[in-house]
Design a protein around this motif. Structure first.
Motif, PDB file in Angstrom:
ATOM      1  N   ALA A 130       3.393  16.750   1.949  1.00 11.30           N
ATOM      2  CA  ALA A 130       3.115  16.928   0.530  1.00 11.30           C
ATOM      3  C   ALA A 130       3.797  15.798  -0.227  1.00 11.30           C
ATOM      4  CB  ALA A 130       3.635  18.274   0.049  1.00 11.30           C
ATOM      5  N   ILE A 131       3.063  15.137  -1.116  1.00  5.13           N
ATOM      6  CA  ILE A 131       3.570  13.926  -1.768  1.00  5.13           C
ATOM      7  C   ILE A 131       3.407  14.015  -3.269  1.00  5.13           C
ATOM      8  CG2 ILE A 131       3.287  11.423  -1.971  1.00  5.13           C
ATOM      9  CD1 ILE A 131       2.087  11.447   0.870  1.00  5.13           C
TER      10      ILE A 131
ATOM     11  N   CYS B 261      12.697  10.416  -0.130  1.00  2.41           N
ATOM     12  CA  CYS B 261      12.250   9.594  -1.257  1.00  2.41           C
ATOM     13  C   CYS B 261      12.286   8.150  -0.791  1.00  2.41           C
ATOM     14  CB  CYS B 261      13.151   9.786  -2.480  1.00  2.41           C
ATOM     15  SG  CYS B 261      12.675   8.698  -3.862  1.00  2.41           S
ATOM     16  N   PHE B 262      11.142   7.484  -0.893  1.00  2.00           N
ATOM     17  CA  PHE B 262      10.991   6.118  -0.395  1.00  2.00           C
ATOM     18  C   PHE B 262      10.356   5.239  -1.456  1.00  2.00           C
ATOM     19  CE2 PHE B 262       8.457   2.915   1.991  1.00  2.00           C
ATOM     20  CZ  PHE B 262       9.506   2.235   2.589  1.00  2.00           C
ATOM     21  N   ASP B 263      10.906   4.034  -1.618  1.00  2.00           N
ATOM     22  CA  ASP B 263      10.371   3.013  -2.521  1.00  2.00           C
ATOM     23  C   ASP B 263       9.784   1.883  -1.681  1.00  2.00           C
ATOM     24  OD1 ASP B 263       9.893   0.893  -4.263  1.00  2.00           O
ATOM     25  OD2 ASP B 263      11.983   0.695  -4.893  1.00  2.00           O
ATOM     26  N   PRO B 264       8.460   1.831  -1.528  1.00  2.00           N
ATOM     27  CA  PRO B 264       7.864   0.753  -0.741  1.00  2.00           C
ATOM     28  C   PRO B 264       7.847  -0.577  -1.476  1.00  2.00           C
ATOM     29  CG  PRO B 264       6.127   2.054  -1.722  1.00  2.00           C
ATOM     30  CD  PRO B 264       7.432   2.730  -2.067  1.00  2.00           C
ATOM     31  N   ASP B 265       8.171  -0.577  -2.773  1.00  2.00           N
ATOM     32  CA  ASP B 265       8.079  -1.783  -3.598  1.00  2.00           C
ATOM     33  C   ASP B 265       9.386  -2.559  -3.685  1.00  2.00           C
ATOM     34  OD1 ASP B 265       5.341  -1.209  -4.280  1.00  2.00           O
ATOM     35  OD2 ASP B 265       6.141   0.408  -5.522  1.00  2.00           O
ATOM     36  N   ALA B 266      10.430  -2.083  -3.011  1.00  2.00           N
ATOM     37  CA  ALA B 266      11.695  -2.819  -2.983  1.00  2.00           C
ATOM     38  C   ALA B 266      11.443  -4.195  -2.365  1.00  2.00           C
ATOM     39  CB  ALA B 266      12.736  -2.048  -2.185  1.00  2.00           C
ATOM     40  N   PRO B 267      12.168  -5.213  -2.810  1.00  2.00           N
ATOM     41  CA  PRO B 267      11.930  -6.566  -2.303  1.00  2.00           C
ATOM     42  C   PRO B 267      12.541  -6.795  -0.914  1.00  2.00           C
ATOM     43  CG  PRO B 267      13.649  -6.619  -3.959  1.00  2.00           C
ATOM     44  CD  PRO B 267      13.141  -5.203  -3.902  1.00  2.00           C
TER      45      PRO B 267
ATOM     46  N   PRO C 299       0.838  -1.207   0.000  1.00  2.00           N
ATOM     47  CA  PRO C 299       0.000   0.000   0.000  1.00  2.00           C
ATOM     48  C   PRO C 299       0.868   1.250   0.000  1.00  2.00           C
ATOM     49  CG  PRO C 299       0.053  -0.981   2.187  1.00  2.00           C
ATOM     50  CD  PRO C 299       0.798  -1.915   1.275  1.00  2.00           C
ATOM     51  N   ASN C 300       0.255   2.373  -0.261  1.00  2.00           N
ATOM     52  CA  ASN C 300       0.925   3.648  -0.093  1.00  2.00           C
ATOM     53  C   ASN C 300       1.280   3.758   1.393  1.00  2.00           C
ATOM     54  OD1 ASN C 300       1.430   6.358   0.591  1.00  2.00           O
ATOM     55  ND2 ASN C 300      -0.017   7.152  -0.901  1.00  2.00           N
ATOM     56  N   PRO C 301       2.564   3.794   1.738  1.00  2.00           N
ATOM     57  CA  PRO C 301       2.929   3.777   3.162  1.00  2.00           C
ATOM     58  C   PRO C 301       2.444   4.987   3.931  1.00  2.00           C
ATOM     59  CG  PRO C 301       4.833   4.264   1.800  1.00  2.00           C
ATOM     60  CD  PRO C 301       3.726   3.903   0.864  1.00  2.00           C
ATOM     61  N   TYR C 302       2.216   6.094   3.250  1.00  2.00           N
ATOM     62  CA  TYR C 302       1.786   7.305   3.943  1.00  2.00           C
ATOM     63  C   TYR C 302       0.312   7.243   4.336  1.00  2.00           C
ATOM     64  CZ  TYR C 302       6.440   8.590   2.838  1.00  2.00           C
ATOM     65  OH  TYR C 302       7.806   8.572   2.771  1.00  2.00           O
ATOM     66  N   ASP C 303      -0.436   6.342   3.703  1.00  2.00           N
ATOM     67  CA  ASP C 303      -1.822   6.115   4.117  1.00  2.00           C
ATOM     68  C   ASP C 303      -1.888   5.393   5.458  1.00  2.00           C
ATOM     69  OD1 ASP C 303      -2.787   7.297   1.816  1.00  2.00           O
ATOM     70  OD2 ASP C 303      -3.186   5.392   0.787  1.00  2.00           O
ATOM     71  N   LEU C 304      -0.778   4.793   5.883  1.00  3.32           N
ATOM     72  CA  LEU C 304      -0.744   4.022   7.124  1.00  3.32           C
ATOM     73  C   LEU C 304      -0.296   4.859   8.328  1.00  3.32           C
ATOM     74  CD1 LEU C 304       0.954   0.826   5.639  1.00  3.32           C
ATOM     75  CD2 LEU C 304      -1.498   1.290   5.910  1.00  3.32           C
ATOM     76  N   LEU C 305       0.113   6.099   8.071  1.00  4.00           N
ATOM     77  CA  LEU C 305       0.576   6.979   9.146  1.00  4.00           C
ATOM     78  C   LEU C 305      -0.576   7.829   9.686  1.00  4.00           C
ATOM     79  CD1 LEU C 305       3.916   8.235   7.559  1.00  4.00           C
ATOM     80  CD2 LEU C 305       3.604   6.493   9.325  1.00  4.00           C
ATOM     81  N   PRO C 306      -0.369   8.419  10.864  1.00  4.74           N
ATOM     82  CA  PRO C 306      -1.401   9.329  11.369  1.00  4.74           C
ATOM     83  C   PRO C 306      -1.699  10.424  10.336  1.00  4.74           C
ATOM     84  CG  PRO C 306       0.251   8.893  13.057  1.00  4.74           C
ATOM     85  CD  PRO C 306       0.761   8.283  11.779  1.00  4.74           C
TER      86      PRO C 306
ATOM     87  N   TYR D 184       8.160   7.641  -3.750  1.00  2.59           N
ATOM     88  CA  TYR D 184       7.414   8.703  -3.094  1.00  2.59           C
ATOM     89  C   TYR D 184       8.373   9.804  -2.649  1.00  2.59           C
ATOM     90  CZ  TYR D 184       3.260   5.790  -2.968  1.00  2.59           C
ATOM     91  OH  TYR D 184       2.167   5.033  -3.324  1.00  2.59           O
ATOM     92  N   PHE D 185       8.280  10.960  -3.309  1.00  2.00           N
ATOM     93  CA  PHE D 185       9.016  12.144  -2.896  1.00  2.00           C
ATOM     94  C   PHE D 185       8.087  12.914  -1.973  1.00  2.00           C
ATOM     95  CE2 PHE D 185      10.932  10.836  -6.832  1.00  2.00           C
ATOM     96  CZ  PHE D 185      12.284  11.007  -6.597  1.00  2.00           C
ATOM     97  N   VAL D 186       8.511  13.080  -0.727  1.00  4.55           N
ATOM     98  CA  VAL D 186       7.637  13.661   0.282  1.00  4.55           C
ATOM     99  C   VAL D 186       8.344  14.825   0.973  1.00  4.55           C
ATOM    100  CG1 VAL D 186       6.266  13.203   2.359  1.00  4.55           C
ATOM    101  CG2 VAL D 186       6.589  11.392   0.645  1.00  4.55           C
ATOM    102  N   VAL D 187       7.626  15.930   1.084  1.00  5.28           N
ATOM    103  CA  VAL D 187       8.089  17.076   1.868  1.00  5.28           C
ATOM    104  C   VAL D 187       7.258  17.058   3.146  1.00  5.28           C
ATOM    105  CG1 VAL D 187       8.424  19.562   1.963  1.00  5.28           C
ATOM    106  CG2 VAL D 187       8.632  18.355  -0.237  1.00  5.28           C
ATOM    107  N   HIS D 188       7.942  16.949   4.266  1.00  8.55           N
ATOM    108  CA  HIS D 188       7.303  16.903   5.577  1.00  8.55           C
ATOM    109  C   HIS D 188       7.508  18.264   6.244  1.00  8.55           C
ATOM    110  CE1 HIS D 188       7.557  12.409   5.331  1.00  8.55           C
ATOM    111  NE2 HIS D 188       8.666  12.705   4.684  1.00  8.55           N
ATOM    112  N   ALA D 189       6.429  18.933   6.619  1.00  7.76           N
ATOM    113  CA  ALA D 189       6.506  20.182   7.367  1.00  7.76           C
ATOM    114  C   ALA D 189       6.640  19.841   8.848  1.00  7.76           C
ATOM    115  CB  ALA D 189       5.257  21.026   7.126  1.00  7.76           C
ATOM    116  N   VAL D 190       7.659  20.402   9.486  1.00  5.79           N
ATOM    117  CA  VAL D 190       7.970  20.086  10.883  1.00  5.79           C
ATOM    118  C   VAL D 190       7.780  21.338  11.735  1.00  5.79           C
ATOM    119  CG1 VAL D 190       9.811  19.269  12.435  1.00  5.79           C
ATOM    120  CG2 VAL D 190       9.607  18.313  10.116  1.00  5.79           C
ATOM    121  N   GLY D 191       7.230  21.174  12.914  1.00 14.75           N
ATOM    122  CA  GLY D 191       6.946  22.300  13.800  1.00 14.75           C
ATOM    123  C   GLY D 191       8.113  22.718  14.669  1.00 14.75           C
TER     124      GLY D 191
END
Length: 173
Positions: A165-166, A65-71, A9-16, A131-138
Motif C-alpha cells: 500500500a503506497i 519511507c523512501f525518496d527516489p529523488d535524492a541525488p 521512476p516510481n521505484p515500486y513500479d520496478l518491483l515484482p 513514498y510511505f509504503v506499508v508492505h504486507a509480509v507472509g
C-alpha cells in the motif's frame, strides 16, 4: 542549485507486481506537499498512517519511507520499520519516536538513526517524492535484525511481500 538530472521512476513500479491494499493518512495527502511536521527542519515527525483490506495470510508489516529523488544512485531511506505485528493497522503521528508494538524494530535510515528522518531535499533541487509504503509480509518476522541495511530489508521484501500500500508526499526546499 540545480542538479540537472532526470526524474526517477516510481521505484515500486520496478518491483515484482503484488496486490495493493489501502493506506490513508491524516498527515500525508497523496501527491501533495508534506506538512511541516514531516520535514526535518520543522518537525522530523513520522506521519499518521492507517491501512486496511490487507491480503489474506498477512502475518506482519514493514513500513518504509523512501525518496527516489535524492541525488544519489540509491535514493534515500527515511524510515524502515520492520516486523510490525499483523494486528496493528495504524500508526499515530510520531509513532516512530515512541515505543513500538510487539517485536517491531527500526533499521537505521540513511541518516544513520533508528527511526524516522524527515524530508530534507537539497536547496533549489527538483521536487522530491516521499513514498510511505506499508508492505504486507507472509511471515511474523522478515528475518533481518536491526543491523540490516535498508537495502537488505528491501531485498527480503522482494521475496516475502504479499501486498503493498503506497501513499506519497512531496517536498522542495
Amino acid at each position: 542549485m540545480s542538479l540537472d538530472r532526470p526524474v526517477t521512476p516510481n521505484p515500486y513500479d520496478l518491483l515484482p507486481s503484488v496486490p495493493s491494499f489501502t493506506v490513508t493518512s491524516t498527515d500525508v495527502t497523496d501527491g501533495q506537499p508534506l506538512k511541516d511536521d514531516q520535514v526535518a527542519a520543522h518537525g522530523d515527525t513520522s506521519p499518521q498512517l492507517s491501512w486496511s483490506d490487507v491480503p489474506e495470510g498477512t502475518k506482519s508489516f514493514v513500513v518504509t519511507c523512501f525518496d527516489p529523488d535524492a541525488p544519489t544512485p540509491s535514493g534515500y531511506w527515511h524510515w524502515v520499520l520492520v516486523d510490525l505485528p499483523a494486528d496493528v493497522t495504524s500508526l499515530d503521528t510520531g509513532a516512530a519516536a515512541g515505543e513500538l508494538p510487539g517485536n517491531a524494530f527500526h533499521v537505521r535510515n540513511d541518516g544513520g538513526t533508528a527511526g524516522f528522518a524527515g524530508a530534507a531535499p537539497p536547496e533549489g533541487d527538483q521536487v522530491h517524492r516521499y513514498y510511505f509504503v506499508v508492505h504486507a509480509v507472509g511471515q511474523e518476522s522478515l528475518g533481518v535484525d536491526a543491523d540490516a541495511s535498508p537495502a537488505v530489508v528491501s531485498f527480503n521484501l522482494a521475496f516475502k511481500t504479499l501486498g503493498r500500500a503506497i501513499i506519497h508526499g512531496t517536498c522542495q526546499a
